[in-house]
Design an enzyme around this catalytic site. Structure first.
Site, short mmCIF file in Angstrom:
data_model
loop_
_atom_site.label_atom_id
_atom_site.label_comp_id
_atom_site.label_asym_id
_atom_site.label_seq_id
_atom_site.Cartn_x
_atom_site.Cartn_y
_atom_site.Cartn_z
N ASP A 55 0.86 -1.18 0.00
CA ASP A 55 0.00 0.00 0.00
C ASP A 55 0.90 1.23 0.00
OD1 ASP A 55 -1.88 1.98 0.36
OD2 ASP A 55 -2.54 1.31 2.33
N GLU A 103 1.14 4.47 0.81
CA GLU A 103 0.66 5.61 1.59
C GLU A 103 1.67 5.93 2.68
OE1 GLU A 103 -3.75 5.88 2.39
OE2 GLU A 103 -3.59 3.70 2.13
#
Length: 448
Positions: free
Chosen positions: A303, A305
């Protein structure tokens, strides 16, 4: 910067404090030696390998085992030997004091492996394994108690902590999670405030199959060490707890067919899953392989982020995620490599003519086909209509029906926890995918 040398993963031991219930109404409390008063002689008391006294709760499939220790309040001047024995009075005392009626696991199904020895100058004994097995006459998904007591001539047994009740849930007769149509229901669980065992509380009403097929431990991190100029996998105390004690928190899931995946997320520094150079990708993939092998994990989930990439020496310009995914798949061909359809991981081009992503997991509400994002990925790898449990975001019944009818892979639930359980959305998905509702039995709170 040298990205060829990846910092060795080191997990710190956890100090156990106050514990909460991890199964139904069983209260599990941590041990504090400060409460023991020195009464002219040493006091002996029991703890298990997780640092708990009085009681604990475990899950087993066919058979199980855990270690117990005898502790004393004063280190002995000579070696001491103690016996840990199956003692029905310990359960009688527990039931009377708690107003419960738990049944014992029959003594013939329990084996206690030898005596506990405390060496000179020590306050904790050698480990004593307590093993247990299932039997045909045990209740399906039943909870049983193993009552234990410590005895020995060298120290007075603690009145409060000399007995221990180990509660065990027998899931041997429970079906696995594999449904006939192969649709995947993925639980991406925020481990900072949830216990992965909670995923075992949800079964299909008619078939009895477990509802969830994968559990993502969200999340481990990719970190940068400015002193060594290395990137490495960092896992906080909550992820570490689950990995260190995988036999308690992870293996019961896998024993019923669920895949356990380690999430990899940025951690507010320059290291990202998108900006490693080719050698860095190879080295970081090697570390992730070592972690997966050490803890029996079934793959990794990326992910993009919370990183702060920039024009740093040794890093590349955005976006080299396809190379990292490729190196992971190359080094771990038998493991799953998954990506969140967001930011730098929302696409992954072919690398060496290979699409390394097994599952592309849509952001909340995303329902479009991912063929353009991940060329070469079959529809069965596309996870659509993700649910956000904390905010109540979920797609319509039509979306989940289309996932099934058009041959897509399934859906994902993010941040499932006892205080974030959207049964309406769970049943909506289950009816569309499997034609039946979901039954919830019990809860598993975070117990560390």
């Amino acid at each position: 910067m040298n990205l060829n040398n990846i910092k060795t993963l080191a997990f710190s031991l956890l100090a156990f404090g106050s514990m909460v219930s991890c199964s139904d109404s069983i209260d599990v409390a941590g041990v504090s030696e400060d409460q023991y008063q020195k009464a002219g002689s040493s006091l002996a008391f029991l703890t298990d390998k997780y640092g708990l006294s009085n009681q604990d709760s475990l899950i087993f499939n066919e058979k199980g085992s855990t270690d117990f220790y005898v502790n004393v309040t004063d280190a002995p001047a000579k070696a001491q030997t103690y016996t840990i024995a199956y003692d029905a009075t310990a359960l009688n005392n527990y039931n009377m004091s708690h107003g419960t009626s738990f049944e014992p696991l029959p003594e013939n199904l329990v084996r206690i492996g030898g005596n506990a020895t405390i060496a000179v100058g020590e306050t904790k004994s050698s480990a004593v394994a307590v093993s247990y097995t299932s039997a045909d006459n045990l209740e399906k998904n039943g909870i049983y108690a193993i009552p234990l007591k410590v005895t020995g001539a060298d120290a007075q047994t603690s009145k409060d902590k000399g007995e221990f009740v180990l509660f065990v849930r027998d899931i041997t007769k429970m079906p696995n999670c594999h449904k006939e149509n192969g649709l995947q229901v993925i639980s991406c669980m925020e481990i900072n405030d949830a216990n992965p065992l909670y995923n075992l509380c949800f079964t299909l009403e008619n078939s009895g199959k477990y509802f969830f097929d994968q559990v993502i431990l969200f999340s481990g991190n990719i970190n940068y060490n400015p002193e060594t100029q290395e990137v490495y996998n960092y896992n906080n105390e909550n992820i570490t707890q689950c990995l260190k004690y995988k036999e308690k928190y992870l293996e019961p899931l896998q024993q019923k067919g669920m895949k356990v995946i380690l999430g990899i997320l940025g951690n507010h520094d320059r290291a990202a899953v998108t900006n490693l150079n080719n050698e860095g990708c190879k080295a970081f993939a090697a570390e992730l392989k070592a972690v997966c092998e050490a803890y029996g994990l079934d793959g990794v989930f990326f992910d993009d982020e919370y990183s702060k990439p920039g024009n740093y020496p040794g890093f590349v310009a955005y976006n080299n995620f396809p190379r990292l995914a490729y190196e992971c798949k190359k080094q771990m061909p038998g493991k799953l490599v998954e990506a969140y359809v967001y930011s730098g991981t929302q696409t992954c081009s072919l690398t060496e003519n290979i699409q390394p992503i097994d599952y592309g997991i849509h952001d909340y509400g995303g329902t479009y086909d991912l063929s353009a994002n991940y060329p070469g990925m079959p529809k069965t790898g596309m996870i659509l209509g993700s649910v956000e449990c904390a905010r109540g975001y979920a797609s319509s019944t039509t979306v989940y029906q289309n996932i099934k009818e058009k041959g897509y892979g399934g859906t994902m639930f993010f941040a499932l926890a006892p205080n974030r359980t959207p049964m309406g959305a769970i049943n909506r998905v289950s009816q569309a995918f499997f034609g039946e509702n979901v039954t919830q039995e019990g809860i598993y709170e975070k117990d560390w």
